[in-house]
Design a protein around this motif. Structure first.
Motif, PDB file in Angstrom:
ATOM      1  N   LYS A   3       0.845  -1.191   0.000  1.00  0.00           N
ATOM      2  CA  LYS A   3       0.000   0.000   0.000  1.00  0.00           C
ATOM      3  C   LYS A   3       0.879   1.238   0.000  1.00  0.00           C
ATOM      4  CE  LYS A   3      -4.103  -1.627   2.312  1.00  0.00           C
ATOM      5  NZ  LYS A   3      -5.013  -1.344   3.407  1.00  0.00           N
ATOM      6  N   LYS A   4       1.297   1.680  -1.164  1.00  0.00           N
ATOM      7  CA  LYS A   4       2.104   2.894  -1.268  1.00  0.00           C
ATOM      8  C   LYS A   4       1.196   4.054  -1.626  1.00  0.00           C
ATOM      9  CE  LYS A   4       6.802   1.809  -2.491  1.00  0.00           C
ATOM     10  NZ  LYS A   4       7.869   2.023  -3.435  1.00  0.00           N
ATOM     11  N   ASN A   5       1.272   5.119  -0.850  1.00  0.00           N
ATOM     12  CA  ASN A   5       0.543   6.320  -1.222  1.00  0.00           C
ATOM     13  C   ASN A   5       1.032   6.770  -2.589  1.00  0.00           C
ATOM     14  OD1 ASN A   5      -0.795   6.282   1.215  1.00  0.00           O
ATOM     15  ND2 ASN A   5       0.592   7.714   2.192  1.00  0.00           N
ATOM     16  N   GLN A   6       0.122   7.270  -3.403  1.00  0.00           N
ATOM     17  CA  GLN A   6       0.454   7.701  -4.751  1.00  0.00           C
ATOM     18  C   GLN A   6       0.528   9.222  -4.808  1.00  0.00           C
ATOM     19  OE1 GLN A   6       1.181   5.486  -7.346  1.00  0.00           O
ATOM     20  NE2 GLN A   6       1.169   4.125  -5.568  1.00  0.00           N
ATOM     21  N   HIS A   7       1.584   9.716  -5.435  1.00  0.00           N
ATOM     22  CA  HIS A   7       1.794  11.156  -5.551  1.00  0.00           C
ATOM     23  C   HIS A   7       1.715  11.580  -7.012  1.00  0.00           C
ATOM     24  CE1 HIS A   7       3.430  11.996  -1.445  1.00  0.00           C
ATOM     25  NE2 HIS A   7       3.559  10.684  -1.480  1.00  0.00           N
ATOM     26  N   VAL A   8       1.036  12.702  -7.261  1.00  0.00           N
ATOM     27  CA  VAL A   8       1.037  13.348  -8.576  1.00  0.00           C
ATOM     28  C   VAL A   8       1.971  14.540  -8.429  1.00  0.00           C
ATOM     29  CG1 VAL A   8      -0.345  14.602 -10.276  1.00  0.00           C
ATOM     30  CG2 VAL A   8      -1.302  12.589  -9.128  1.00  0.00           C
ATOM     31  N   VAL A   9       3.052  14.526  -9.219  1.00  0.00           N
ATOM     32  CA  VAL A   9       4.101  15.535  -9.066  1.00  0.00           C
ATOM     33  C   VAL A   9       4.462  16.162 -10.408  1.00  0.00           C
ATOM     34  CG1 VAL A   9       5.093  14.415  -7.035  1.00  0.00           C
ATOM     35  CG2 VAL A   9       5.909  13.768  -9.285  1.00  0.00           C
ATOM     36  N   PRO A  10       4.911  17.432 -10.384  1.00  0.00           N
ATOM     37  CA  PRO A  10       5.377  18.035 -11.636  1.00  0.00           C
ATOM     38  C   PRO A  10       6.632  17.307 -12.121  1.00  0.00           C
ATOM     39  CG  PRO A  10       5.750  19.518  -9.767  1.00  0.00           C
ATOM     40  CD  PRO A  10       5.018  18.334  -9.243  1.00  0.00           C
ATOM     41  N   HIS A  11       6.736  17.121 -13.454  1.00  0.00           N
ATOM     42  CA  HIS A  11       7.877  16.399 -14.015  1.00  0.00           C
ATOM     43  C   HIS A  11       8.222  17.008 -15.372  1.00  0.00           C
ATOM     44  CE1 HIS A  11       9.977  13.119 -16.104  1.00  0.00           C
ATOM     45  NE2 HIS A  11      10.445  12.853 -14.896  1.00  0.00           N
ATOM     46  N   ASN A  12       9.373  17.660 -15.453  1.00  0.00           N
ATOM     47  CA  ASN A  12       9.802  18.336 -16.690  1.00  0.00           C
ATOM     48  C   ASN A  12       8.662  19.174 -17.263  1.00  0.00           C
ATOM     49  OD1 ASN A  12      12.340  17.170 -16.377  1.00  0.00           O
ATOM     50  ND2 ASN A  12      11.799  15.416 -17.626  1.00  0.00           N
ATOM     51  N   ASP A  13       8.176  18.845 -18.461  1.00  0.00           N
ATOM     52  CA  ASP A  13       7.084  19.624 -19.063  1.00  0.00           C
ATOM     53  C   ASP A  13       5.730  18.969 -18.867  1.00  0.00           C
ATOM     54  OD1 ASP A  13       8.748  21.639 -19.996  1.00  0.00           O
ATOM     55  OD2 ASP A  13       9.207  20.534 -21.833  1.00  0.00           O
ATOM     56  N   GLY A  14       5.655  17.972 -17.999  1.00  0.00           N
ATOM     57  CA  GLY A  14       4.400  17.264 -17.781  1.00  0.00           C
ATOM     58  C   GLY A  14       4.182  16.962 -16.315  1.00  0.00           C
ATOM     59  N   TRP A  15       3.563  15.815 -16.069  1.00  0.00           N
ATOM     60  CA  TRP A  15       3.234  15.399 -14.711  1.00  0.00           C
ATOM     61  C   TRP A  15       3.597  13.941 -14.526  1.00  0.00           C
ATOM     62  CZ3 TRP A  15       1.657  18.720 -10.993  1.00  0.00           C
ATOM     63  CH2 TRP A  15       1.330  20.010 -11.422  1.00  0.00           C
ATOM     64  N   GLY A  16       3.999  13.589 -13.325  1.00  0.00           N
ATOM     65  CA  GLY A  16       4.379  12.219 -13.034  1.00  0.00           C
ATOM     66  C   GLY A  16       3.549  11.635 -11.911  1.00  0.00           C
ATOM     67  N   VAL A  17       3.406  10.313 -11.965  1.00  0.00           N
ATOM     68  CA  VAL A  17       2.758   9.552 -10.900  1.00  0.00           C
ATOM     69  C   VAL A  17       3.847   8.685 -10.295  1.00  0.00           C
ATOM     70  CG1 VAL A  17       1.038   7.786 -10.367  1.00  0.00           C
ATOM     71  CG2 VAL A  17       0.566   9.476 -12.151  1.00  0.00           C
ATOM     72  N   LYS A  18       3.967   8.729  -8.966  1.00  0.00           N
ATOM     73  CA  LYS A  18       4.968   7.878  -8.327  1.00  0.00           C
ATOM     74  C   LYS A  18       4.506   7.449  -6.951  1.00  0.00           C
ATOM     75  CE  LYS A  18       8.155  10.897  -5.961  1.00  0.00           C
ATOM     76  NZ  LYS A  18       9.565  11.054  -5.730  1.00  0.00           N
ATOM     77  N   GLY A  19       4.998   6.294  -6.520  1.00  0.00           N
ATOM     78  CA  GLY A  19       4.683   5.781  -5.195  1.00  0.00           C
ATOM     79  C   GLY A  19       5.502   6.518  -4.151  1.00  0.00           C
ATOM     80  N   ALA A  20       4.982   6.564  -2.940  1.00  0.00           N
ATOM     81  CA  ALA A  20       5.681   7.220  -1.833  1.00  0.00           C
ATOM     82  C   ALA A  20       7.057   6.594  -1.628  1.00  0.00           C
ATOM     83  CB  ALA A  20       4.855   7.093  -0.564  1.00  0.00           C
ATOM     84  N   ASN A  21       8.035   7.429  -1.331  1.00  0.00           N
ATOM     85  CA  ASN A  21       9.416   7.020  -1.067  1.00  0.00           C
ATOM     86  C   ASN A  21      10.075   6.323  -2.252  1.00  0.00           C
ATOM     87  OD1 ASN A  21       9.208   8.004   1.607  1.00  0.00           O
ATOM     88  ND2 ASN A  21       8.206   6.108   2.200  1.00  0.00           N
ATOM     89  N   SER A  22       9.541   6.523  -3.430  1.00  0.00           N
ATOM     90  CA  SER A  22      10.114   5.908  -4.627  1.00  0.00           C
ATOM     91  C   SER A  22      10.849   6.965  -5.444  1.00  0.00           C
ATOM     92  CB  SER A  22       8.997   5.295  -5.479  1.00  0.00           C
ATOM     93  OG  SER A  22       9.530   4.718  -6.639  1.00  0.00           O
ATOM     94  N   GLU A  23      11.992   6.602  -5.949  1.00  0.00           N
ATOM     95  CA  GLU A  23      12.759   7.513  -6.793  1.00  0.00           C
ATOM     96  C   GLU A  23      12.218   7.516  -8.220  1.00  0.00           C
ATOM     97  OE1 GLU A  23      15.407   9.490  -5.885  1.00  0.00           O
ATOM     98  OE2 GLU A  23      14.943   8.909  -3.832  1.00  0.00           O
ATOM     99  N   ARG A  24      11.640   6.382  -8.628  1.00  0.00           N
ATOM    100  CA  ARG A  24      11.201   6.213 -10.005  1.00  0.00           C
ATOM    101  C   ARG A  24       9.768   6.688 -10.209  1.00  0.00           C
ATOM    102  NH1 ARG A  24      12.206   0.401 -11.929  1.00  0.00           N
ATOM    103  NH2 ARG A  24      12.178   1.400 -13.968  1.00  0.00           N
ATOM    104  N   ILE A  25       9.547   7.316 -11.341  1.00  0.00           N
ATOM    105  CA  ILE A  25       8.209   7.729 -11.758  1.00  0.00           C
ATOM    106  C   ILE A  25       7.520   6.517 -12.384  1.00  0.00           C
ATOM    107  CG2 ILE A  25       6.914   9.238 -13.332  1.00  0.00           C
ATOM    108  CD1 ILE A  25       8.175  10.899 -11.193  1.00  0.00           C
ATOM    109  N   THR A  26       6.299   6.232 -11.951  1.00  0.00           N
ATOM    110  CA  THR A  26       5.544   5.106 -12.488  1.00  0.00           C
ATOM    111  C   THR A  26       5.030   5.420 -13.880  1.00  0.00           C
ATOM    112  OG1 THR A  26       4.819   4.583 -10.248  1.00  0.00           O
ATOM    113  CG2 THR A  26       3.571   3.577 -12.034  1.00  0.00           C
ATOM    114  N   LYS A  27       4.526   6.649 -14.067  1.00  0.00           N
ATOM    115  CA  LYS A  27       3.925   7.050 -15.335  1.00  0.00           C
ATOM    116  C   LYS A  27       4.114   8.552 -15.517  1.00  0.00           C
ATOM    117  CE  LYS A  27       0.987   6.332 -18.819  1.00  0.00           C
ATOM    118  NZ  LYS A  27       1.296   5.556 -19.981  1.00  0.00           N
TER     119      LYS A  27
END
Length: 74
Positions: A3-27
């Motif tokens: 159960k990782k909280n999901q974050h929507v974060v700014p990413h370059n010229d778009g937006w990223g989805v990533k799990g909490a405490n994760s370095e990698r962007i999921t999408k």
């Protein structure tokens, strides 16, 4: 599945989805709306929290999809 909280974060010229405490962007998406839809689906499936950030990186809103007690404590 964890159960990782999901974050929507700014990413370059778009937006990223990533799990909490994760370095990698999921999408990565072009629009924030798309990223929120994807993150919401993941969050609902995992029963976790959705945390939406603004362009400045600060948290704008949260939405819980877990098993919250009702009525809330406190």
């Amino acid at each position: 599945m964890s159960k990782k909280n999901q974050h929507v974060v700014p990413h370059n010229d778009g937006w990223g989805v990533k799990g909490a405490n994760s370095e990698r962007i999921t999408k990565i998406t072009e629009t924030k709306k798309e990223a929120v839809q994807i993150a919401r689906t993941i969050s609902k499936n995992q029963g976790s929290e959705l945390i939406i950030h603004g362009k400045d990186g600060k948290i704008q809103s949260r939405d819980s999809h877990g098993h919250d007690p009702y009525p809330p404590k406190g």
